[in-house]
Design a protein around this motif. Structure first.
Motif, PDB file in Angstrom:
ATOM      1  N   ILE A 196     -10.914 -11.431  -6.654  1.00 41.69           N
ATOM      2  CA  ILE A 196      -9.520 -11.457  -6.198  1.00 41.69           C
ATOM      3  C   ILE A 196      -8.818 -10.158  -6.550  1.00 41.69           C
ATOM      4  CG2 ILE A 196      -7.260 -12.508  -6.683  1.00 41.69           C
ATOM      5  CD1 ILE A 196      -8.754 -15.218  -6.855  1.00 41.69           C
ATOM      6  N   ARG A 197      -9.008  -9.659  -7.765  1.00 37.28           N
ATOM      7  CA  ARG A 197      -8.356  -8.419  -8.179  1.00 37.28           C
ATOM      8  C   ARG A 197      -8.791  -7.247  -7.297  1.00 37.28           C
ATOM      9  NH1 ARG A 197      -4.419 -10.411  -9.865  1.00 37.28           N
ATOM     10  NH2 ARG A 197      -4.053 -11.011 -12.020  1.00 37.28           N
ATOM     11  N   SER A 198     -10.079  -7.197  -6.962  1.00 39.18           N
ATOM     12  CA  SER A 198     -10.570  -6.122  -6.095  1.00 39.18           C
ATOM     13  C   SER A 198      -9.956  -6.208  -4.708  1.00 39.18           C
ATOM     14  CB  SER A 198     -12.101  -6.187  -5.992  1.00 39.18           C
ATOM     15  OG  SER A 198     -12.709  -6.039  -7.245  1.00 39.18           O
ATOM     16  N   LEU A 199      -9.858  -7.423  -4.187  1.00 38.79           N
ATOM     17  CA  LEU A 199      -9.280  -7.605  -2.852  1.00 38.79           C
ATOM     18  C   LEU A 199      -7.785  -7.283  -2.844  1.00 38.79           C
ATOM     19  CD1 LEU A 199     -11.112 -10.932  -1.912  1.00 38.79           C
ATOM     20  CD2 LEU A 199     -11.457  -8.690  -0.841  1.00 38.79           C
ATOM     21  N   GLU A 200      -7.083  -7.599  -3.945  1.00 35.78           N
ATOM     22  CA  GLU A 200      -5.658  -7.276  -4.016  1.00 35.78           C
ATOM     23  C   GLU A 200      -5.442  -5.769  -3.960  1.00 35.78           C
ATOM     24  OE1 GLU A 200      -3.771 -11.007  -6.572  1.00 35.78           O
ATOM     25  OE2 GLU A 200      -4.623  -9.298  -7.631  1.00 35.78           O
ATOM     26  N   VAL A 201      -6.328  -5.026  -4.607  1.00 36.07           N
ATOM     27  CA  VAL A 201      -6.231  -3.566  -4.543  1.00 36.07           C
ATOM     28  C   VAL A 201      -6.443  -3.086  -3.113  1.00 36.07           C
ATOM     29  CG1 VAL A 201      -7.293  -1.398  -5.278  1.00 36.07           C
ATOM     30  CG2 VAL A 201      -6.903  -3.225  -6.950  1.00 36.07           C
ATOM     31  N   GLU A 202      -7.439  -3.639  -2.432  1.00 39.40           N
ATOM     32  CA  GLU A 202      -7.692  -3.270  -1.032  1.00 39.40           C
ATOM     33  C   GLU A 202      -6.480  -3.591  -0.158  1.00 39.40           C
ATOM     34  OE1 GLU A 202     -11.229  -4.876   0.673  1.00 39.40           O
ATOM     35  OE2 GLU A 202     -12.455  -4.463  -1.113  1.00 39.40           O
ATOM     36  N   ALA A 203      -5.839  -4.716  -0.436  1.00 40.50           N
ATOM     37  CA  ALA A 203      -4.699  -5.142   0.385  1.00 40.50           C
ATOM     38  C   ALA A 203      -3.513  -4.196   0.240  1.00 40.50           C
ATOM     39  CB  ALA A 203      -4.278  -6.552   0.004  1.00 40.50           C
ATOM     40  N   ASN A 204      -3.445  -3.457  -0.862  1.00 46.74           N
ATOM     41  CA  ASN A 204      -2.312  -2.561  -1.101  1.00 46.74           C
ATOM     42  C   ASN A 204      -2.643  -1.099  -0.846  1.00 46.74           C
ATOM     43  OD1 ASN A 204      -0.470  -4.588  -1.959  1.00 46.74           O
ATOM     44  ND2 ASN A 204      -1.494  -4.673  -3.938  1.00 46.74           N
ATOM     45  N   GLU A 205      -3.895  -0.813  -0.523  1.00 48.86           N
ATOM     46  CA  GLU A 205      -4.266   0.577  -0.272  1.00 48.86           C
ATOM     47  C   GLU A 205      -3.741   1.024   1.096  1.00 48.86           C
ATOM     48  OE1 GLU A 205      -8.471   0.842  -0.682  1.00 48.86           O
ATOM     49  OE2 GLU A 205      -8.395   1.211  -2.845  1.00 48.86           O
ATOM     50  N   PRO A 206      -3.240   2.266   1.171  1.00 54.37           N
ATOM     51  CA  PRO A 206      -2.797   2.768   2.476  1.00 54.37           C
ATOM     52  C   PRO A 206      -3.968   2.866   3.439  1.00 54.37           C
ATOM     53  CG  PRO A 206      -2.865   4.531   0.829  1.00 54.37           C
ATOM     54  CD  PRO A 206      -3.103   3.257   0.097  1.00 54.37           C
ATOM     55  N   GLY A 207      -3.722   2.548   4.672  1.00 55.21           N
ATOM     56  CA  GLY A 207      -4.805   2.586   5.652  1.00 55.21           C
ATOM     57  C   GLY A 207      -4.451   1.754   6.869  1.00 55.21           C
ATOM     58  N   VAL A 208      -5.464   1.256   7.535  1.00 54.88           N
ATOM     59  CA  VAL A 208      -5.275   0.473   8.751  1.00 54.88           C
ATOM     60  C   VAL A 208      -4.633  -0.865   8.396  1.00 54.88           C
ATOM     61  CG1 VAL A 208      -6.420  -0.560  10.749  1.00 54.88           C
ATOM     62  CG2 VAL A 208      -7.288   1.588   9.763  1.00 54.88           C
ATOM     63  N   LEU A 209      -3.571  -1.205   9.099  1.00 48.34           N
ATOM     64  CA  LEU A 209      -2.827  -2.432   8.820  1.00 48.34           C
ATOM     65  C   LEU A 209      -3.707  -3.663   8.943  1.00 48.34           C
ATOM     66  CD1 LEU A 209      -0.157  -3.820   8.173  1.00 48.34           C
ATOM     67  CD2 LEU A 209       0.381  -3.785  10.629  1.00 48.34           C
ATOM     68  N   SER A 210      -4.574  -3.686   9.958  1.00 45.81           N
ATOM     69  CA  SER A 210      -5.427  -4.860  10.154  1.00 45.81           C
ATOM     70  C   SER A 210      -6.360  -5.084   8.968  1.00 45.81           C
ATOM     71  CB  SER A 210      -6.249  -4.696  11.435  1.00 45.81           C
ATOM     72  OG  SER A 210      -7.071  -3.532  11.370  1.00 45.81           O
ATOM     73  N   ASP A 211      -6.814  -3.981   8.324  1.00 47.59           N
ATOM     74  CA  ASP A 211      -7.676  -4.110   7.142  1.00 47.59           C
ATOM     75  C   ASP A 211      -6.897  -4.699   5.966  1.00 47.59           C
ATOM     76  OD1 ASP A 211      -9.767  -3.037   8.566  1.00 47.59           O
ATOM     77  OD2 ASP A 211      -9.483  -0.996   7.813  1.00 47.59           O
ATOM     78  N   GLN A 212      -5.643  -4.295   5.836  1.00 39.68           N
ATOM     79  CA  GLN A 212      -4.809  -4.844   4.772  1.00 39.68           C
ATOM     80  C   GLN A 212      -4.586  -6.341   4.983  1.00 39.68           C
ATOM     81  OE1 GLN A 212      -1.308  -2.395   5.078  1.00 39.68           O
ATOM     82  NE2 GLN A 212      -2.105  -0.849   3.658  1.00 39.68           N
ATOM     83  N   VAL A 213      -4.339  -6.720   6.236  1.00 37.29           N
ATOM     84  CA  VAL A 213      -4.108  -8.130   6.555  1.00 37.29           C
ATOM     85  C   VAL A 213      -5.352  -8.951   6.250  1.00 37.29           C
ATOM     86  CG1 VAL A 213      -3.655  -9.777   8.420  1.00 37.29           C
ATOM     87  CG2 VAL A 213      -2.346  -7.638   8.282  1.00 37.29           C
ATOM     88  N   LYS A 214      -6.524  -8.416   6.614  1.00 36.19           N
ATOM     89  CA  LYS A 214      -7.772  -9.125   6.340  1.00 36.19           C
ATOM     90  C   LYS A 214      -7.998  -9.289   4.842  1.00 36.19           C
ATOM     91  CE  LYS A 214     -10.215  -7.729  10.567  1.00 36.19           C
ATOM     92  NZ  LYS A 214     -11.347  -6.932  11.100  1.00 36.19           N
ATOM     93  N   ALA A 215      -7.688  -8.251   4.081  1.00 39.50           N
ATOM     94  CA  ALA A 215      -7.858  -8.321   2.628  1.00 39.50           C
ATOM     95  C   ALA A 215      -6.942  -9.379   2.036  1.00 39.50           C
ATOM     96  CB  ALA A 215      -7.598  -6.956   1.999  1.00 39.50           C
ATOM     97  N   LYS A 216      -5.691  -9.456   2.498  1.00 39.59           N
ATOM     98  CA  LYS A 216      -4.756 -10.460   1.999  1.00 39.59           C
ATOM     99  C   LYS A 216      -5.233 -11.869   2.364  1.00 39.59           C
ATOM    100  CE  LYS A 216      -0.637  -7.529   1.963  1.00 39.59           C
ATOM    101  NZ  LYS A 216       0.732  -7.301   2.493  1.00 39.59           N
ATOM    102  N   GLU A 217      -5.721 -12.017   3.576  1.00 40.90           N
ATOM    103  CA  GLU A 217      -6.228 -13.326   3.981  1.00 40.90           C
ATOM    104  C   GLU A 217      -7.417 -13.734   3.117  1.00 40.90           C
ATOM    105  OE1 GLU A 217      -7.109 -12.748   8.079  1.00 40.90           O
ATOM    106  OE2 GLU A 217      -5.044 -13.103   8.770  1.00 40.90           O
ATOM    107  N   LYS A 218      -8.255 -12.768   2.781  1.00 43.70           N
ATOM    108  CA  LYS A 218      -9.415 -13.057   1.933  1.00 43.70           C
ATOM    109  C   LYS A 218      -8.970 -13.428   0.519  1.00 43.70           C
ATOM    110  CE  LYS A 218     -13.872 -13.262   1.215  1.00 43.70           C
ATOM    111  NZ  LYS A 218     -14.705 -14.304   1.849  1.00 43.70           N
ATOM    112  N   VAL A 219      -7.915 -12.772  -0.001  1.00 43.78           N
ATOM    113  CA  VAL A 219      -7.379 -13.130  -1.316  1.00 43.78           C
ATOM    114  C   VAL A 219      -6.961 -14.594  -1.333  1.00 43.78           C
ATOM    115  CG1 VAL A 219      -5.444 -12.788  -2.913  1.00 43.78           C
ATOM    116  CG2 VAL A 219      -6.626 -10.807  -1.975  1.00 43.78           C
ATOM    117  N   VAL A 220      -6.192 -14.991  -0.326  1.00 43.99           N
ATOM    118  CA  VAL A 220      -5.721 -16.382  -0.254  1.00 43.99           C
ATOM    119  C   VAL A 220      -6.902 -17.334  -0.131  1.00 43.99           C
ATOM    120  CG1 VAL A 220      -4.357 -18.023   1.093  1.00 43.99           C
ATOM    121  CG2 VAL A 220      -3.500 -15.698   0.718  1.00 43.99           C
ATOM    122  N   GLU A 221      -7.887 -16.971   0.688  1.00 42.39           N
ATOM    123  CA  GLU A 221      -9.052 -17.830   0.894  1.00 42.39           C
ATOM    124  C   GLU A 221      -9.822 -18.049  -0.413  1.00 42.39           C
ATOM    125  OE1 GLU A 221     -13.448 -17.519   2.995  1.00 42.39           O
ATOM    126  OE2 GLU A 221     -11.782 -16.395   3.897  1.00 42.39           O
TER     127      GLU A 221
END
Length: 816
Positions: free
Chosen positions: A557-582
């Protein structure tokens, strides 16, 4: 009118929280913690109680339930916004509801809301989490129950403006005003004998539960005052042995899922070849970043003799500067509401630059207002790295900031250019900030509180910084056919001699009951390919409470949270956040994007009457030693929508802080002596100029801490000059010391030999603090090609009354 019965806050509001009972179960290097919070509403109307409190930053909160009367409600993990809406809807319907959520800015701060507790009703809240135990400098395992929640400074420009407390109104009060009790008991189980258990708090005697002393029970003594975090230090025999535990999955979970499959937890302690470890680097760019916010004027602990935090940091800076290798680069940054640095850019370490730095250190005060650590870090990372000088960052702070994730994020983005060693000073330091800086900066974290000496812990980190850098780290798995491995832990970026590395992995597929697996960590150390290997049984261990699964989920979860906040493609951030919740919902482990929600629907009858909000205060460390009126001005006021943080209050009122540390200015110094050294002589009697016209005949009283006095006199080269101040440390006159000089030995060599003998003879128990500067001294003596070293050491022993052997000093090879 409020019915002021039962427990009260400073503003005479009733406090519904009566007690906190904590049960800790330690298995080897992992702790499971169950906290029971007892609430009681003695008012005439239903209430909502809000309690904001700290937890370890790397804890995996995995259970939350409430018992009201004979009925129990177990919370479920939901996406955070949905959980909040469900909680609000329940309150609107007059139902009892319970919400537990992690701060979005700092993972070590949680908020617990108990909604619609009826008049005369009690509720027992149970909170469980699992956490890894950190390894300390002396190989002890550290468990910490955060009991102190200091106000976190909110940087300028963030939501709420500078100086507000980001985690809510009226959530902390001085320890003396905390109106509820804390009890704690711990059971410890280890595969190896437990040699001792220590604590910064009073404990009842440790009870060993078996003859092998592999099981023990310990209890916090009654009457804990909430004036410090509760710390347990556990010591095992042969604690550096690597281990691997394969934990069976949850029977009710879907096979192939994280919770349904077995999880392996591997604990490795890399051992580097002795030949390589002797190659301590003599290069590097050492950047020391010192917190000078107002809260650094607070004591290390609430003990009357406790040193002020900024003074301890200054003494440590002195030791670090004296221990640096010749030819390296360095700079010193100070930060508060703004930041400064001694030199425009890092400079070569020399006698001149060291003297300049020491003069600045002498005047450092906790007078820079707030705690804005992000901007100086950004400035440092913008500076170009110096070729062939690895950047080593040492950060000293009491950790009272709200933008923890932003700070850690900037360190992670620049982790390829530096290593970060972090130090949490005093009770209540943010574990999320200190551990996060070190983890993402490929360094090591230390916590200094109570009676701890900062110097010994910092010197261990300097030893790590001077170790040859480990590169090309890889982890490979060898498992039978039909079994696959999915690593949950991010790639390992740093390894240090004797320090633990934890790896979590999911095992999918079927293997035979007696099958074995193997994990291999390969790396390059000083251009020497090296590897550490561990074989383990694939047979799962039953009845472990899914500890490894939850810690593995938390790591993922901690690794995915970092990915969700990294600058980059918005869709990748959204996927990372969805994976955190999952992952959070599936594992039942908290995250910044989810929350625990429980609703007691009861008999369907809505509670009647207005809902009163009651903020439950958490304890905080007391402020610096200032007047009572000023201290009150600096306190948050219970019930206000925002409060000025102590950092800002101190700055605004410009309250002068008395210094109890080593740096006590003197108007006069002895002729011919080092100015910095004599400013360190706290407690020396002021002498008129007529008293020291002939320094050679003057016996100077020893300073309060002779070892630090000796260290302050050492030159950047590693040598000492023969002068009155040095003789005073030895308890001799300069005339006596000069008269004992062996024939054909220069004064500087004689002074240096005496200093090394004195360190070994009178401060051997603090060797980890002066080891590096003694090595510099020996190296300097080697360069001087000293004749008759044996006779020189013998004469030094006679003068100082010691029996130190050349071999123990490391200079026996110097005879020529």
């Amino acid at each position: 009118m409020v019915n002021c019965c039962g427990l009260l806050t400073a503003t005479k509001e009733p406090v519904p929280l009566k007690s906190v009972d904590v049960e800790v179960t330690v298995r080897d290097h992992v702790a499971t913690v169950a906290a029971t919070l007892l609430y009681e509403n003695k008012e005439q109307s239903p209430i909502e109680a809000v309690f904001v409190f700290p937890l370890p930053g790397d804890a995996a909160v995995c259970h939350f339930s409430a018992k009201i009367g004979q009925s129990e409600v177990v919370a479920e993990v939901r996406e955070k916004q949905k959980a909040r809406e469900e909680y609000d809807d329940a309150l609107t319907r007059g139902q009892q509801a319970f919400l537990l959520e992690e701060s979005e800015k700092s993972p070590d701060v949680f908020s617990l809301s108990v909604g619609s507790l009826p008049p005369g009703e009690s509720a027992s809240i149970r909170l469980e989490y699992v956490t890894e135990l950190a390894v300390q400098a002396d190989d002890g395992l550290r468990f910490c129950l955060p009991a102190v929640l200091n106000p976190r400074y909110q940087p300028l420009g963030s939501d709420g403006g500078a100086g507000t407390i980001s985690f809510g109104p009226g959530t902390s009060v001085p320890a003396s005003l905390v109106p509820y009790s804390l009890s704690l008991c711990a059971s410890v189980c280890s595969p190896r004998p437990i040699t001792k258990v220590e604590s910064n708090c009073s404990l009842d005697p440790v009870q060993y539960l078996n003859q092998q002393q592999t099981q023990a029970a310990v209890k916090l003594a009654a009457g804990h005052k909430f004036d410090r975090d509760v710390e347990l230090l556990l010591y095992y025999k042969d604690s550096h042995l690597p281990t691997a535990v394969v934990e069976a999955g949850c029977a009710s979970a879907k096979p192939g899922s994280l919770m349904g499959d077995p999880v392996v937890m591997v604990s490795l302690y890399p051992e580097f070849p002795p030949a390589v470890m002797s190659l301590m680097t003599k290069s590097g760019e050492f950047l020391f970043v010192i917190d000078r916010s107002g809260s650094m004027s607070s004591p290390m602990s609430n003990a009357d003799s406790s040193q002020i935090r900024i003074d301890s940091a200054k003494e440590t800076l002195l030791l670090l500067l004296k221990s640096l290798p010749i030819g390296c680069y360095f700079n010193i940054y100070s930060f508060g509401s703004s930041y400064t640095h001694i030199f425009p850019q890092s400079v070569v370490y020399s006698q001149q630059t060291m003297d300049e730095a020491l003069k600045v250190i002498e005047d450092l005060r906790a007078d820079m207002g707030g705690t804005e650590i992000l901007e100086p870090l950004k400035h440092i990372f913008k500076q170009p790295c110096i070729p062939s000088q690895p950047r080593q960052l040492f950060v000293f702070t009491d950790g009272e900031v709200s933008n923890t994730k932003a700070v850690i994020d900037v360190v992670k983005r620049n982790s390829g250019s530096h290593r970060c060693f972090s130090f949490g000073i005093g009770g209540g330091a943010s574990t999320a900030l200190i551990n996060g800086l070190a983890k993402e900066g490929r360094g090591h974290a230390q916590f200094i509180a109570g009676a701890d000496r900062m110097q010994s812990k910092v010197m261990q980190s300097l030893r790590f910084a001077l170790q040859p850098a480990v590169v090309d780290i890889s982890v490979t798995w060898d498992v039978p056919a039909g079994v696959s491995v999915t690593t949950l832990t991010p790639p390992i970026t740093n390894l240090f001699q004797g320090q633990r590395s934890l790896i979590y992995a999911q095992l999918t597929g079927e293997g035979s009951g007696d099958a074995e697996g193997c994990v291999t960590v390969k790396y390059s150390l000083a251009e020497h390919p090296t590897q550490n290997q561990l074989n383990f049984s694939l047979k799962p261990t039953e009845d472990t409470g899914l500890t490894a699964h939850r810690l593995g989920a938390r790591t993922l979860i901690r690794s995915l949270e970092v990915e969700a906040n990294e600058p980059g493609v918005l869709s990748d951030q959204v996927k990372a956040k969805e994976k955190v919740v999952e992952v959070s919902v599936q594992s039942g482990v908290s995250s910044s994007l989810t929350a625990f929600i429980a609703v007691n629907k009861g008999n369907g009858e809505a509670l009647q009457g207005p809902l009163l909000r009651r903020n439950v205060p958490a304890p905080r460390m007391k402020m610096g030693r200032i007047s009572g009126r000023m201290a009150q001005m600096a306190m948050p006021i219970i019930g206000c929508s925002s409060a000025m943080a102590p950092d800002m209050a101190l700055s605004a009122n410009r309250v002068p802080m008395p210094s109890k540390g080593l740096f006590c200015k003197k108007k006069k110094v002895l002729a011919g002596s080092n100015i910095m050294a004599h400013s360190l002589c706290a407690g020396m009697v002021e002498m008129d100029s007529a008293d020291y016209e002939d320094p050679q005949d003057l016996a100077i009283p020893a300073p309060r801490d002779p070892m630090l006095q000796l260290i302050s006199l050492q030159r950047a080269s590693g040598s000492w000059l023969l002068e009155s101040a040095l003789a005073a440390v030895f308890g001799r006159t300069l005339k006596d010391v000069e008269g004992a000089t062996p024939v054909s030995v220069s004064p500087e060599v004689w002074a240096t030999v005496l200093a090394v003998i004195w360190l070994h003879g009178f401060n051997n128990d603090a060797q980890e603090e002066w080891e590096f500067l003694a090595m510099k001294a020996v190296s300097w003596l080697h360069g001087e090609k000293v004749p008759c070293m044996t006779e020189c050491v013998e004469a030094g022993n006679v003068l100082l009354g010691c029996q130190v052997q050349e071999s123990s000093m490391g200079i026996s090879f110097l005879d020529v």
